[in-house]
Write a protein that holds these residues in place. Structure first.
Motif, short mmCIF file in Angstrom:
data_model
loop_
_atom_site.label_atom_id
_atom_site.label_comp_id
_atom_site.label_asym_id
_atom_site.label_seq_id
_atom_site.Cartn_x
_atom_site.Cartn_y
_atom_site.Cartn_z
N ALA A 1 0.83 -1.21 0.00
CA ALA A 1 0.00 0.00 0.00
C ALA A 1 0.87 1.26 0.00
CB ALA A 1 -0.92 -0.01 1.21
N GLU A 2 1.96 1.22 0.75
CA GLU A 2 2.84 2.39 0.80
C GLU A 2 3.52 2.62 -0.54
OE1 GLU A 2 6.65 4.22 3.32
OE2 GLU A 2 5.67 2.36 3.99
N LEU A 3 3.95 1.54 -1.19
CA LEU A 3 4.59 1.67 -2.51
C LEU A 3 3.61 2.24 -3.53
CD1 LEU A 3 6.70 -1.61 -2.67
CD2 LEU A 3 7.59 0.73 -2.75
N GLN A 4 2.36 1.80 -3.47
CA GLN A 4 1.35 2.32 -4.37
C GLN A 4 1.10 3.80 -4.13
OE1 GLN A 4 -1.96 -0.30 -3.61
NE2 GLN A 4 -1.23 -1.88 -5.03
N LEU A 5 1.07 4.19 -2.85
CA LEU A 5 0.86 5.59 -2.51
C LEU A 5 2.04 6.45 -2.98
CD1 LEU A 5 -0.70 7.85 -1.11
CD2 LEU A 5 0.42 7.21 1.04
N ILE A 6 3.24 5.94 -2.79
CA ILE A 6 4.44 6.68 -3.23
C ILE A 6 4.41 6.87 -4.74
CG2 ILE A 6 6.94 6.50 -3.52
CD1 ILE A 6 7.08 5.19 -0.77
N GLU A 7 4.03 5.82 -5.46
CA GLU A 7 3.96 5.92 -6.92
C GLU A 7 2.94 6.95 -7.35
OE1 GLU A 7 5.67 5.21 -10.34
OE2 GLU A 7 6.20 4.02 -8.57
N LEU A 8 1.81 6.98 -6.66
CA LEU A 8 0.76 7.95 -6.98
C LEU A 8 1.24 9.37 -6.69
CD1 LEU A 8 -2.15 8.62 -7.80
CD2 LEU A 8 -2.82 8.24 -5.41
N MET A 9 1.91 9.55 -5.54
CA MET A 9 2.39 10.88 -5.17
C MET A 9 3.48 11.37 -6.12
SD MET A 9 2.48 10.49 -1.00
CE MET A 9 2.96 12.19 -0.71
N LEU A 10 4.31 10.46 -6.62
CA LEU A 10 5.32 10.84 -7.59
C LEU A 10 4.68 11.25 -8.92
CD1 LEU A 10 8.06 8.12 -6.93
CD2 LEU A 10 8.25 10.56 -6.48
N THR A 11 3.62 10.52 -9.27
CA THR A 11 2.91 10.84 -10.52
C THR A 11 2.24 12.21 -10.41
OG1 THR A 11 2.49 8.49 -10.91
CG2 THR A 11 1.13 10.06 -12.12
N GLU A 12 1.72 12.52 -9.22
CA GLU A 12 0.99 13.77 -9.02
C GLU A 12 1.89 14.93 -8.62
OE1 GLU A 12 -3.27 11.91 -7.46
OE2 GLU A 12 -1.83 12.73 -6.02
N ALA A 13 3.20 14.69 -8.62
CA ALA A 13 4.12 15.75 -8.20
C ALA A 13 3.95 17.00 -9.04
CB ALA A 13 5.56 15.24 -8.29
N ASN A 14 3.71 16.80 -10.33
CA ASN A 14 3.40 17.93 -11.21
C ASN A 14 1.95 17.78 -11.69
OD1 ASN A 14 6.03 19.21 -11.27
ND2 ASN A 14 6.72 17.41 -12.42
N VAL A 15 1.11 18.66 -11.22
CA VAL A 15 -0.31 18.60 -11.57
C VAL A 15 -0.47 18.86 -13.07
CG1 VAL A 15 -2.59 19.55 -11.14
CG2 VAL A 15 -0.92 19.40 -9.26
N ASN A 16 -1.04 17.88 -13.77
CA ASN A 16 -1.20 18.06 -15.22
C ASN A 16 -2.36 19.01 -15.53
OD1 ASN A 16 -3.76 16.51 -15.44
ND2 ASN A 16 -2.46 14.76 -14.87
N ASP A 17 -2.37 19.52 -16.74
CA ASP A 17 -3.37 20.52 -17.14
C ASP A 17 -4.78 19.99 -17.04
OD1 ASP A 17 -1.39 22.36 -17.60
OD2 ASP A 17 -1.23 21.91 -19.75
N ASP A 18 -4.98 18.72 -17.41
CA ASP A 18 -6.32 18.15 -17.40
C ASP A 18 -6.89 18.15 -15.98
OD1 ASP A 18 -8.53 16.76 -18.73
OD2 ASP A 18 -7.90 15.05 -17.48
N THR A 19 -6.08 17.71 -15.04
CA THR A 19 -6.53 17.68 -13.64
C THR A 19 -6.76 19.08 -13.12
OG1 THR A 19 -5.28 15.65 -13.23
CG2 THR A 19 -5.92 16.95 -11.31
N TYR A 20 -5.86 20.00 -13.46
CA TYR A 20 -5.98 21.37 -12.97
C TYR A 20 -7.23 22.05 -13.52
CZ TYR A 20 -4.89 26.28 -12.19
OH TYR A 20 -4.94 27.60 -11.82
N GLN A 21 -7.53 21.83 -14.79
CA GLN A 21 -8.69 22.47 -15.41
C GLN A 21 -10.01 21.96 -14.82
OE1 GLN A 21 -8.62 25.06 -17.35
NE2 GLN A 21 -6.37 25.07 -17.50
N LYS A 22 -10.01 20.72 -14.32
CA LYS A 22 -11.23 20.16 -13.76
C LYS A 22 -11.53 20.69 -12.35
CE LYS A 22 -11.08 15.80 -16.31
NZ LYS A 22 -10.95 14.31 -16.21
N ARG A 23 -10.54 21.26 -11.73
CA ARG A 23 -10.73 21.78 -10.38
C ARG A 23 -11.25 23.21 -10.43
NH1 ARG A 23 -10.27 17.18 -10.02
NH2 ARG A 23 -8.84 15.94 -8.74
#
Length: 234
Positions: A39-61
């Motif tokens: 679970a921790e490895l999965q969370l770390i991978e997700l946090m690394l992926t989200e380190a730079n918020v992509n435009d698609d995610t940002y525009q939806k917020r």
């Protein structure tokens, strides 16, 4: 507030180090890896992926965040505002409501969420850790006092031992005969001695009397140095 770029860079480095550590620890394990580690490895991978918020995610917020205000929420906000007024450097003097909310979020993430020591703490454990911070100064003071007591006690014991070793037993024709030091191991084991557990021991009664006199003198000294003459109990 801290520089966001530096915070994110340091966070990415810490996550990468933690990921490599876990992978190295379990790389030779063919059996099931503990669920907590997976679970921790999965969370770390997700946090690394989200380190730079992509435009698609940002525009939806939403561009702005609406927070429903109540009397309780207003009370919380006012406490935060009072603190910032006392520490204007925290927000560079800015007192806007949105800026204060942003500062609070940033501060919590930077100092609580990203602190690796808080990784496995539950809410109650985290609250307890934070509450302990206020006791650090008291603990340091107590430790200093204990060291002083220990040093003083050692000094008194040394001086007492030397003093007892020079107590004359008799004086005859200008000749001084010294008795055996009663504080030696042999004498104590053979003849025994009173301890502080004996309420009727003379030295214990004297010590209790000394503490009462010292307590009185200490209270008088506090009263002398208190600007309002108010006494505080230890």
């Amino acid at each position: 507030m801290k520089d966001v770029t530096k915070i994110k860079t340091e966070t990415i480095k810490n996550l990468a180090r933690r990921k490599n550590y876990l992978l190295n620890q379990y790389q030779d394990i063919t059996a099931d890896v503990p669920e907590q580690v997976t679970a921790e490895l999965q969370l770390i991978e997700l946090m690394l992926t989200e380190a730079n918020v992509n435009d698609d995610t940002y525009q939806k917020r939403p561009a702005t965040i609406n927070i429903r205000n109540t009397r309780d929420e207003e009370w919380y906000f006012q406490q935060m505002k009072h603190w910032i007024k006392s520490h204007p450097q925290a927000t560079s003097g800015k007192l806007g409501r949105s800026f204060i909310y942003k500062f609070t979020l940033h501060f919590f993430v930077e100092n609580i969420v990203l602190n690796s020591q808080n990784r496995d703490l539950g809410l109650s454990e985290l609250e307890n850790r934070i509450s302990q911070l206020s006791k650090n100064n008291d603990s340091r003071q107590i430790n200093a006092q204990n060291k002083n007591i220990e040093a003083s006690l050692g000094f008194m014991m040394s001086m007492l031992y030397q003093l007892v070793g020079h107590m004359p037993e008799s004086v005859d024709n200008k000749k001084i005969d010294y008795k055996l030091n009663p504080l030696t191991e042999i004498e104590i084991m053979t003849a025994g001695t009173d301890t502080d557990l004996n309420d009727n021991a003379e030295f214990n009664l004297a010590f209790q009397a000394f503490k009462e006199v010292r307590k009185r003198d200490k209270q008088q000294l506090k009263k002398l140095h208190q600007s309002k003459g108010k006494l505080y109990d230890d």
